[in-house]
Motif scaffolding. Structure first.
Motif, mmCIF file in Angstrom:
data_model
loop_
_atom_site.group_PDB
_atom_site.id
_atom_site.type_symbol
_atom_site.label_atom_id
_atom_site.label_comp_id
_atom_site.label_asym_id
_atom_site.label_seq_id
_atom_site.Cartn_x
_atom_site.Cartn_y
_atom_site.Cartn_z
ATOM 1 N N VAL A 1 70.355 -5.875 -6.225
ATOM 2 C CA VAL A 1 71.112 -6.926 -6.891
ATOM 3 C C VAL A 1 72.125 -6.264 -7.800
ATOM 4 O O VAL A 1 71.762 -5.516 -8.703
ATOM 5 C CB VAL A 1 70.171 -7.795 -7.742
ATOM 6 N N ARG B 1 68.435 -7.863 -25.535
ATOM 7 C CA ARG B 1 67.245 -7.035 -25.761
ATOM 8 C C ARG B 1 67.192 -6.528 -27.196
ATOM 9 O O ARG B 1 66.123 -6.430 -27.776
ATOM 10 C CB ARG B 1 67.267 -5.838 -24.791
ATOM 11 N N TRP C 1 47.945 -8.660 -16.960
ATOM 12 C CA TRP C 1 49.379 -8.877 -17.173
ATOM 13 C C TRP C 1 50.105 -8.820 -15.832
ATOM 14 O O TRP C 1 50.933 -9.679 -15.508
ATOM 15 C CB TRP C 1 49.953 -7.836 -18.136
ATOM 16 N N CYS D 1 65.612 -10.387 -11.089
ATOM 17 C CA CYS D 1 66.191 -10.124 -12.403
ATOM 18 C C CYS D 1 65.199 -10.519 -13.492
ATOM 19 O O CYS D 1 64.994 -9.794 -14.455
ATOM 20 C CB CYS D 1 67.492 -10.908 -12.538
ATOM 21 N N GLY E 1 63.459 -8.429 -16.422
ATOM 22 C CA GLY E 1 63.513 -8.953 -17.789
ATOM 23 C C GLY E 1 62.134 -9.008 -18.424
ATOM 24 O O GLY E 1 61.961 -8.664 -19.582
ATOM 25 N N LEU F 1 59.525 -7.189 -17.605
ATOM 26 C CA LEU F 1 59.071 -5.814 -17.857
ATOM 27 C C LEU F 1 59.682 -5.292 -19.147
ATOM 28 O O LEU F 1 58.990 -4.682 -19.977
ATOM 29 C CB LEU F 1 59.484 -4.912 -16.687
ATOM 30 N N GLU F 2 60.986 -5.542 -19.324
ATOM 31 C CA GLU F 2 61.653 -5.111 -20.548
ATOM 32 C C GLU F 2 61.051 -5.809 -21.760
ATOM 33 O O GLU F 2 60.777 -5.181 -22.784
ATOM 34 C CB GLU F 2 63.146 -5.436 -20.475
ATOM 35 N N ALA F 3 60.840 -7.131 -21.628
ATOM 36 C CA ALA F 3 60.331 -7.894 -22.767
ATOM 37 C C ALA F 3 58.942 -7.413 -23.151
ATOM 38 O O ALA F 3 58.631 -7.262 -24.329
ATOM 39 C CB ALA F 3 60.297 -9.387 -22.420
ATOM 40 N N SER G 1 57.642 -4.409 -22.585
ATOM 41 C CA SER G 1 57.756 -3.075 -23.181
ATOM 42 C C SER G 1 58.300 -3.169 -24.605
ATOM 43 O O SER G 1 57.801 -2.511 -25.516
ATOM 44 C CB SER G 1 58.688 -2.206 -22.334
ATOM 45 N N TRP H 1 62.278 3.723 -27.222
ATOM 46 C CA TRP H 1 62.779 2.378 -26.962
ATOM 47 C C TRP H 1 64.229 2.451 -26.471
ATOM 48 O O TRP H 1 64.618 1.809 -25.496
ATOM 49 C CB TRP H 1 62.697 1.509 -28.225
ATOM 50 N N ASN H 2 65.011 3.280 -27.182
ATOM 51 C CA ASN H 2 66.420 3.451 -26.873
ATOM 52 C C ASN H 2 66.626 3.971 -25.439
ATOM 53 O O ASN H 2 67.412 3.414 -24.659
ATOM 54 C CB ASN H 2 66.989 4.457 -27.874
ATOM 55 N N HIS I 1 64.425 4.022 -22.952
ATOM 56 C CA HIS I 1 63.852 3.046 -22.028
ATOM 57 C C HIS I 1 64.873 1.954 -21.747
ATOM 58 O O HIS I 1 65.077 1.535 -20.599
ATOM 59 C CB HIS I 1 62.602 2.452 -22.688
ATOM 60 N N HIS I 2 65.516 1.511 -22.803
ATOM 61 C CA HIS I 2 66.565 0.503 -22.749
ATOM 62 C C HIS I 2 67.716 0.955 -21.842
ATOM 63 O O HIS I 2 68.160 0.212 -20.967
ATOM 64 C CB HIS I 2 67.036 0.294 -24.189
ATOM 65 N N LEU J 1 66.471 1.246 -18.020
ATOM 66 C CA LEU J 1 66.311 -0.013 -17.301
ATOM 67 C C LEU J 1 67.624 -0.761 -17.191
ATOM 68 O O LEU J 1 67.803 -1.579 -16.287
ATOM 69 C CB LEU J 1 65.236 -0.877 -17.969
ATOM 70 N N HIS J 2 68.525 -0.480 -18.122
ATOM 71 C CA HIS J 2 69.872 -1.028 -18.055
ATOM 72 C C HIS J 2 70.514 -0.677 -16.713
ATOM 73 O O HIS J 2 71.224 -1.476 -16.113
ATOM 74 C CB HIS J 2 70.679 -0.375 -19.172
ATOM 75 N N ASP K 1 68.304 -2.154 -11.194
ATOM 76 C CA ASP K 1 68.516 -3.543 -10.796
ATOM 77 C C ASP K 1 67.318 -4.163 -10.101
ATOM 78 O O ASP K 1 67.350 -5.340 -9.769
ATOM 79 C CB ASP K 1 69.777 -3.679 -9.940
ATOM 80 N N ARG K 2 66.254 -3.416 -9.847
ATOM 81 C CA ARG K 2 65.047 -4.037 -9.291
ATOM 82 C C ARG K 2 63.852 -3.170 -9.657
ATOM 83 O O ARG K 2 64.013 -1.997 -10.002
ATOM 84 C CB ARG K 2 65.156 -4.220 -7.769
ATOM 85 N N ILE K 3 62.681 -3.754 -9.566
ATOM 86 C CA ILE K 3 61.459 -3.020 -9.887
ATOM 87 C C ILE K 3 60.413 -3.367 -8.830
ATOM 88 O O ILE K 3 60.613 -4.256 -8.010
ATOM 89 C CB ILE K 3 60.916 -3.382 -11.279
#
Lengths: 209, 209, 209, 209
Positions: A3, A17, C69, D12, D16, D18-20, D22, D69-70, D72-73, D76-77, D80-82
């Motif tokens: 995507v 975020r 989870w 997406c 999202g 996964l990010e949230a 983490s 965190w930075n 990781h951010h 993942l930025h 586009d898929r996991i």
């Protein structure tokens, strides 16, 4: 299968975020402070009495964290992109906010003794300066003509807060009630919501529409 | 390079961030209550016995916080914009909810002694009033013809809860079991989900479509 | 000024908020368990020895919460709407999960004594049943031909887990190591990711595309 | 009535969530560390002195978690898929990060005694390796020509960190200050933001536009 997210969307997620992380930290701070509200020893009304200064310190810090969340919310509302410097300026602010529960408990349990009251002021001073740094970093990124820059303007209230906190720290060692009065005064000053940004935003929106 | 977010989108984010922050605080409150469930001293079944009143108080508060989250969810579901007054009315509600873990632990560990049971009622009463203020602030913002205003209607259940809590506080000092009964009754009354809003929403949606 | 959100969007937000709340609670549970990892008394390697059973219990519960989870994530992934019954079935699941940190600490600190090991099993059993109720409530809402219903299918693994936990509780009182072995076995069984849903989703997507 | 979410959107959301999750875990870890900052016994400046090593350890761990965190951010930025493997590689990273508050408190309260300092290094080493596994799992999923793979490149900094941590663990038992120096050095090395990914992203975006 992949995507491809358009660039603008990913930037927007970036900001989202940052907001979510900040919300998370502030929500946790506001809530773990309550863990310091230790359960009274007895089960009668008298056992609530030593809780009074602890409770008042809790209310003050709850309001201060609420103000930070509120202003943070308004400031990022008027922001449309972020970068690495802003991530770190934001983490720096969160660092000082994260010390609020510990200094609140110390001030509360010593019934606002001079040194804990001064240390509480140091943390508020550093948080105020961190907020100032964050807002300046944002203005530098977005430019002097951005909605944010115009809305923040000269930020009189922010500067006054920092000066008052800087004065409260030594005053706490002389007379702690003066320092406590200053902390309450600054909080009340901010409880008037930051209508500057809100009104500018509304203006810019209606001029676009 | 800058991403211009359309006004409607930023308002939507605003509401989203308020929801996320409230969810965060309620999620933390519901979870840190468990930290008060101190580990039993021994390792046999008898050592679980003093846990019983603590556990029951925990279940009650878990359900009450679940109800608040649920109703908060439905109320903001029917809301399409927010402002500064709502942010603060919401923080006011969260303040009283944040005291629930501490008073739950106090009530549980004293096996529902009169004063802790009354103080528990005071916190529930203030939370109920804070919820009422929040819902009124929302109705004032959205107008009397909004989906929310029609759905909330006269809010009989909300008013009855506040009156019952107000009665439970002095009654706890006379006979604590009456107060405990009232707390359980109000919780059961709300466990019936707020179908008013849900059904009105469904109706308004089908009339649009 | 008001932003009219289309119905589909608001439903989507609803699900998003349920996910966010559940994520928040599970994230907090997984993290506050670490607060039970009390700091060793001394500062040498020997002082780490009493930490070993506590650490192993922590690892097990971390993996179990991670599995919940993960599965929760997959299940709601395949869901496109929710209602009040699902909100409460979800809160019921979170209630039992919220007891995991306390029973983990009890089991760990008593080096898996019989009663704490059995109580740990009771909480896992109730959590397993709560998950089963949640998945059934979702299937009833979405219908027997929904992607979710087909993907969940007969849910052999879920039923086997519940049966094994139900067997582990009395077995813990006879021989605790058998119960511990069952807990580890069930966790390993689930570590194989729930490819059923993932593959069905992929299939349904490619058939649409 | 059912809302059919297009496939790309659900993927997406997956990312999202996964990010949230983490973000939630890291936000909680960064904040509960402060719970270890126990309130000083007295109320004068001298009572702050035993807090100094605890505070310094807190600052170091706060910065390290901020860096994770930075990064990781950013990582993942550029994703586009996991899939399931990534969910578990991510949980594995969070597991080691979750041990940071406990080892920080142990190191701080023993004024960086040899064994706690070495154990602190073990946790950082495992976290560094978990991050490496996560980034490799992502590159394998996205392919060698993905933005992420190009941006990550040979990941010199990541490999150097792991080697330095591996060296610090035995060195802590010889001279703890060397180990502490290594921990600070690695943190400073990372404070230079990961411009690689940021600049590559910007490049790829402008070439698209």
């Amino acid at each position: 299968m992949a995507v491809i997210l358009p660039g603008s969307y990913t930037w927007c997620m970036s900001k989202g975020r940052l907001e979510a992380f900040s919300d998370g930290v502030i929500a946790i701070l506001i809530t773990i402070m309550v863990l310091e509200l230790k359960i009274p020893e007895g089960s009668d009304l008298l056992s609530l009495r030593p809780m009074v200064p602890v409770f008042l310190a809790y209310v003050l810090s709850f309001v201060i964290l609420g103000i930070y969340w509120n202003n943070h919310h308004h400031m990022l509302h008027a922001t449309d992109r972020i970068n690495g410097a802003i991530l770190w300026a934001n983490l720096h602010l969160l660092f000082w906010l994260s010390l609020i529960p510990a200094v609140t408990a110390w001030m509360g349990e010593t019934s606002s003794a001079p040194v804990p009251t001064a240390v509480y002021g140091v943390v508020l001073l550093m948080a105020g300066m961190a907020y100032y740094i964050l807002s300046n970093t944002l203005v530098r990124l977005l430019g002097p003509n951005s909605t944010l820059a115009i809305a923040v303007g000269k930020d009189i209230k922010g500067k006054v807060s920092v000066v008052l906190y800087a004065a409260a720290v030594p005053l706490a060692l002389v007379n702690r009630w003066i320092a406590d009065g200053i902390y309450v005064f600054v909080a009340l000053m901010w409880l008037v919501p930051d209508r500057r940004i809100e009104s500018k935003l509304k203006a810019s929106r209606s001029s676009v529409a």
